[in-house]
Write a protein that holds these residues in place. Structure first.
Motif, PDB file in Angstrom:
ATOM      1  N   SER A   1      45.319  32.262  46.375  1.00  0.00           N
ATOM      2  CA  SER A   1      45.033  33.210  47.448  1.00  0.00           C
ATOM      3  C   SER A   1      45.828  32.877  48.702  1.00  0.00           C
ATOM      4  O   SER A   1      46.497  33.731  49.270  1.00  0.00           O
ATOM      5  CB  SER A   1      43.535  33.201  47.768  1.00  0.00           C
ATOM      6  OG  SER A   1      43.111  31.913  48.143  1.00  0.00           O
ATOM      7  N   LYS A   2      45.784  31.613  49.120  1.00  0.00           N
ATOM      8  CA  LYS A   2      46.499  31.225  50.323  1.00  0.00           C
ATOM      9  C   LYS A   2      47.998  31.355  50.131  1.00  0.00           C
ATOM     10  O   LYS A   2      48.724  31.799  51.023  1.00  0.00           O
ATOM     11  CB  LYS A   2      46.138  29.783  50.698  1.00  0.00           C
ATOM     12  CG  LYS A   2      44.698  29.596  51.135  1.00  0.00           C
ATOM     13  CD  LYS A   2      44.432  28.150  51.521  1.00  0.00           C
ATOM     14  CE  LYS A   2      42.995  27.948  51.956  1.00  0.00           C
ATOM     15  NZ  LYS A   2      42.713  26.533  52.309  1.00  0.00           N
TER      16      LYS A   2
ATOM     17  N   ILE B   1      48.996  35.189  49.838  1.00  0.00           N
ATOM     18  CA  ILE B   1      48.812  35.864  51.122  1.00  0.00           C
ATOM     19  C   ILE B   1      49.874  35.410  52.123  1.00  0.00           C
ATOM     20  O   ILE B   1      50.349  36.190  52.958  1.00  0.00           O
ATOM     21  CB  ILE B   1      47.396  35.610  51.652  1.00  0.00           C
ATOM     22  CG1 ILE B   1      46.382  36.360  50.773  1.00  0.00           C
ATOM     23  CG2 ILE B   1      47.248  36.054  53.101  1.00  0.00           C
ATOM     24  CD1 ILE B   1      44.944  36.011  51.055  1.00  0.00           C
TER      25      ILE B   1
ATOM     26  N   LEU C   1      50.025  42.823  47.832  1.00  0.00           N
ATOM     27  CA  LEU C   1      48.832  42.153  48.360  1.00  0.00           C
ATOM     28  C   LEU C   1      48.152  42.972  49.446  1.00  0.00           C
ATOM     29  O   LEU C   1      46.939  42.915  49.617  1.00  0.00           O
ATOM     30  CB  LEU C   1      49.205  40.768  48.895  1.00  0.00           C
ATOM     31  CG  LEU C   1      49.330  39.670  47.843  1.00  0.00           C
ATOM     32  CD1 LEU C   1      50.013  38.455  48.422  1.00  0.00           C
ATOM     33  CD2 LEU C   1      47.957  39.287  47.301  1.00  0.00           C
TER      34      LEU C   1
ATOM     35  N   PRO D   1      43.884  43.575  46.856  1.00  0.00           N
ATOM     36  CA  PRO D   1      43.439  42.186  47.047  1.00  0.00           C
ATOM     37  C   PRO D   1      43.276  41.470  45.717  1.00  0.00           C
ATOM     38  O   PRO D   1      43.108  42.101  44.666  1.00  0.00           O
ATOM     39  CB  PRO D   1      42.093  42.359  47.762  1.00  0.00           C
ATOM     40  CG  PRO D   1      41.636  43.724  47.395  1.00  0.00           C
ATOM     41  CD  PRO D   1      42.869  44.554  47.265  1.00  0.00           C
ATOM     42  N   LEU D   2      43.323  40.163  45.760  1.00  0.00           N
ATOM     43  CA  LEU D   2      43.167  39.363  44.549  1.00  0.00           C
ATOM     44  C   LEU D   2      41.786  39.569  43.946  1.00  0.00           C
ATOM     45  O   LEU D   2      40.792  39.683  44.648  1.00  0.00           O
ATOM     46  CB  LEU D   2      43.380  37.881  44.879  1.00  0.00           C
ATOM     47  CG  LEU D   2      44.789  37.524  45.366  1.00  0.00           C
ATOM     48  CD1 LEU D   2      44.815  36.102  45.880  1.00  0.00           C
ATOM     49  CD2 LEU D   2      45.793  37.693  44.251  1.00  0.00           C
TER      50      LEU D   2
ATOM     51  N   THR E   1      39.870  29.858  40.494  1.00  0.00           N
ATOM     52  CA  THR E   1      41.226  29.338  40.507  1.00  0.00           C
ATOM     53  C   THR E   1      41.177  27.968  39.851  1.00  0.00           C
ATOM     54  O   THR E   1      40.522  27.053  40.363  1.00  0.00           O
ATOM     55  CB  THR E   1      41.767  29.228  41.938  1.00  0.00           C
ATOM     56  OG1 THR E   1      41.794  30.535  42.522  1.00  0.00           O
ATOM     57  CG2 THR E   1      43.169  28.653  41.936  1.00  0.00           C
TER      58      THR E   1
ATOM     59  N   GLY F   1      40.000  34.429  47.386  1.00  0.00           N
ATOM     60  CA  GLY F   1      40.580  35.628  47.974  1.00  0.00           C
ATOM     61  C   GLY F   1      39.603  36.428  48.796  1.00  0.00           C
ATOM     62  O   GLY F   1      39.978  37.364  49.512  1.00  0.00           O
ATOM     63  N   THR F   2      38.317  36.054  48.714  1.00  0.00           N
ATOM     64  CA  THR F   2      37.270  36.798  49.430  1.00  0.00           C
ATOM     65  C   THR F   2      36.364  35.866  50.220  1.00  0.00           C
ATOM     66  O   THR F   2      35.143  36.060  50.265  1.00  0.00           O
ATOM     67  CB  THR F   2      36.427  37.610  48.424  1.00  0.00           C
ATOM     68  OG1 THR F   2      35.909  36.727  47.398  1.00  0.00           O
ATOM     69  CG2 THR F   2      37.264  38.696  47.760  1.00  0.00           C
TER      70      THR F   2
END
Length: 403
Positions: free
Chosen positions: A15-16, A19, A111, A115-116, A121, A288-289
């Protein structure tokens, strides 16, 4: 042509990292042709790297790296490509990997609109390759032979743009045996098969070790936690027990783990026991959230005493008897602002669950699970000491290729 090298450990999770492509595309897209990612121990021959990247048309979408693949479908990749696991390749981060700016821009745009969706992960290198591939709509990884994980001192690296320092970190004298308290989580039904393996292999390396169970068995001996056995709970109770001990660090292991305690003590020399340390193989949930990172319990967990004291002072507890204790601890430490420290040397799964090319440049600390393997053989192949200085992985007459 500019090449931006991003140190990977700054953003371990998908996610990081993905993004951040948005900011990369804006910041570097006008003047750069490539973004190159690497780990902190990757060594780069910059001229050779520029020559290598120059062979590819930077105006097209490229995903470059040293290719890894699964020889058989594995749980850590959710059994993806079960019919032909060798068909899908993903990058070995230790060798470095590169994305052309057009591909970065495409990912950044995607992205913003999508969103993911992944909850967990587990293995970033595999998951990011899946995200880039987009079920065939995006590029596959293109193998680049100049991206290497051979040791920098190897005679085989003349053609390499990147190499990798294959060593176990040492930042002074290894932590003393007496400063490491080992807590093993077990239960009555495994006393007869798993605990004998521990005693036959790595128990002798630990100066202070206790077995926590749902039943007091004086032959081991085990300590009855006073709560029923569950598949996932109990860890916080073990952590509380640790606070009666005067050791600098505690380590929590499962009864079906293999571990080399000396390598762990050597690794721990690089961490300050006066700081809150929570160390192991890091996974992520809902990153991601607004989710959190956690140390997966199967690979082993390391806590400094300060970390445990802060945890107990927070009154954070499991919300149910069978709550996934490793994830609860991740939530607790996240709420305390204590970072999760990832080490790729801890392993949630068995050696055969990882690509051979990935393990070939590692000096592992742990593996997990006795399922469909000979755990004693795994220990003497990958982890068992013959001398404290012999860490080359050839142990007790076994070869890694046999597994």
């Amino acid at each position: 042509m500019w090449v931006e090298c991003i140190i990977l450990f700054i953003s371990q999770f998908i996610s990081k990292m993905l993004i951040s492509f948005v900011s990369f595309s804006v910041t570097y897209g006008r003047n750069s042709s490539w973004i190159f990612f690497c780990e902190e121990d990757t060594r780069i021959q910059v001229v050779k790297l520029l020559e290598t990247l120059g062979r590819f048309d930077g105006s097209k979408e490229w995903f470059l790296g040293k290719a890894l693949y699964d020889e058989e479908s594995t749980i850590i990749h959710h059994y993806a490509f079960a019919e032909n696991p060798t068909a899908f390749t993903f990058p070995d981060f230790a060798a470095g990997w590169a994305l052309s700016i057009p591909l970065v821009n495409k990912l950044a745009k995607k992205l913003k609109s999508e969103p993911l969706k992944s909850d967990f992960t587990i293995d970033l290198k595999h998951e990011i390759a899946l995200y880039i591939w987009q079920k065939g709509e995006g590029p596959h990884l293109t193998p680049v032979p100049e991206f290497c994980t051979d040791d920098v001192n190897s005679y085989k690296v003349d053609h390499c743009a990147t190499t990798f320092s294959n060593f176990l970190p040492l930042c002074g004298e290894p932590v003393k045996k007496e400063d490491v308290f080992v807590a093993v989580k077990t239960c009555r039904k495994f006393h007869g098969d798993r605990i004998p393996v521990v005693k036959q292999t790595w128990e002798r390396e630990a100066a202070l070790i206790e077995y926590y169970s749902d039943y007091a068995d004086i032959s081991i001996p085990t300590i009855d936690l006073g709560i029923p056995n569950t598949d996932r709970g109990e860890l916080l109770t073990v952590v509380v027990k640790f606070c009666t001990n005067n050791c600098v660090k505690t380590v929590r292991f499962m009864d079906d783990m293999c571990i080399f305690i000396f390598r762990l003590r050597r690794l721990l020399s690089c961490y300050d026991p006066n700081e809150p340390v929570f160390l192991g193989e890091r996974y992520g949930y809902g990153l991601g959230t607004g989710g959190y990172s956690y140390i997966t319990g199967g690979g082993g967990m390391v806590f400094s005493r300060i970390a445990v004291q802060k945890l107990l002072a927070s009154k954070c507890r499991c919300y149910s008897m069978d709550a996934p204790d490793d994830m609860v601890l991740g939530m607790c430490f996240s709420g305390l602002g204590i970072p999760i420290t990832h080490s790729p040397l801890f392993h949630q799964a068995r050696p055969m669950d990882y690509p051979k090319g990935y393990l070939s440049h590692q000096i592992p600390v742990s593996f997990h699970k006795h399922w469909n393997i000979d755990p004693v053989k795994v220990y003497f192949t990958w982890l068992a000491p013959n001398t404290e200085e012999s860490l080359n992985g050839k142990k007790a007459g076994y070869n890694r290729e046999d597994l």
